[in-house]
Enzyme design. Structure first.
Site, short mmCIF file in Angstrom:
data_model
loop_
_atom_site.label_atom_id
_atom_site.label_comp_id
_atom_site.label_asym_id
_atom_site.label_seq_id
_atom_site.Cartn_x
_atom_site.Cartn_y
_atom_site.Cartn_z
N ASP A 1 0.82 -1.21 0.00
CA ASP A 1 0.00 0.00 0.00
C ASP A 1 0.86 1.26 0.00
OD1 ASP A 1 -2.43 -1.37 0.07
OD2 ASP A 1 -2.45 -1.46 2.26
N TYR B 1 6.56 -10.03 6.77
CA TYR B 1 6.60 -8.59 7.00
C TYR B 1 7.24 -8.30 8.35
CZ TYR B 1 3.31 -7.57 3.17
OH TYR B 1 2.71 -7.43 1.94
#
Length: 270
Positions: free
Chosen positions: A60, A118
């Protein structure tokens, strides 16, 4: 007269690192800056033909990557140095190619991936940072990283992550398989490290937002398990900011033999 022979098509994989703070996300969009658009432009200059890339995970706006993987097809035959040094010479300073590898026809950066990993970096200090202000998320209340780690362990395995899924998420199912989630402290930095087969939209940032409430002693350790069971996004905490999030690694079957450089970011060891 015989048909002209078609040139061979090469499939190439690249490892990509980028600072996402000045981009509206990975995916190419009209009239806004994207990492994909900058990379495709640089690759097209080196290949001398239009190049389209496919990535492992579409990050994003504001999210970073140290371990993004892409693939593309081209008829251009180039040495590895052209796809690394040459492409980097045509990229802005906040995007870089880390490695290159020729891959077989059945490889796909997204669909061949078996897991994504992540790391979320929290700068836990009373005063905000300046130098790393776009590479970490500042949280001024003292955080108990061990408490956060204990609370997070209920997320392991296959679960319905509706409570940690963005309302606008387009995934067909909220079920994901979390392989590990670890919360550790490194001086003033608190790091949330999470690996799963895939992630629903905003999943890491929504989990981190709720874990910070537990770490600040605003919620009990049991709250994360309660949220998971409730399957209700409105009960969880606000989404943590994008600045602290990094896509650090993507797993593939061993037969592709892709390079595995240090994940980072910065001082973090593998």
């Amino acid at each position: 007269m015989s048909d002209q022979q078609q040139p061979p098509v090469y499939k190439i994989a690249l490892g990509i690192e980028y600072d996402g703070s000045k981009y509206y996300g990975w995916q190419r969009q009209n009239e806004v800056r994207s990492v994909q658009e900058k990379l495709e432009k640089a690759l097209s200059q080196v290949a001398n033909e239009p190049i389209t890339v496919f990535c492992a995970g579409r990050t994003d706006a504001g999210v970073h990557g140290t371990g993004q993987v892409v693939h593309f097809e081209t008829t251009a035959q180039r040495k590895d140095a052209a796809w690394t040094l040459g492409v980097n010479a045509n990229l802005p300073g906040d995007i870089a190619v880390r490695w290159v590898k020729a891959v077989p026809d059945d490889f796909h950066a997204r669909f061949s991936a078996t897991a994504r990993r992540y790391r979320y970096i929290i700068y836990n200090h009373r005063l905000r940072p300046a130098v790393l202000s776009k590479g970490v998320t500042h949280f001024y209340e003292p955080l108990d990283a061990e408490r956060m780690h204990r609370a997070a362990q209920c997320l392991l395995g296959e679960n319905d992550f509706t409570s940690f899924r963005a309302v606008q998420c387009q995934s067909r199912t909220p079920w994901r398989n979390v392989m590990h989630i670890n919360v550790t402290r490194h001086g003033p930095y608190v790091v949330v490290d999470i690996k799963a087969n895939a992630f629903v939209h905003h999943m890491v940032r929504n989990i981190v937002g709720s874990l910070m409430e537990v770490g600040a002693h605003n919620q009990p350790e049991s709250w994360i398990a309660e949220l998971l069971a409730a399957k209700d996004r409105t009960l969880a905490a606000a989404t943590a900011k994008a600045e602290g999030l990094y896509l650090v690694a993507v797993d593939y079957p061993d037969r592709y033999d892709l390079p595995k450089p240090p994940m980072g970011p910065l001082f973090l060891a593998d």
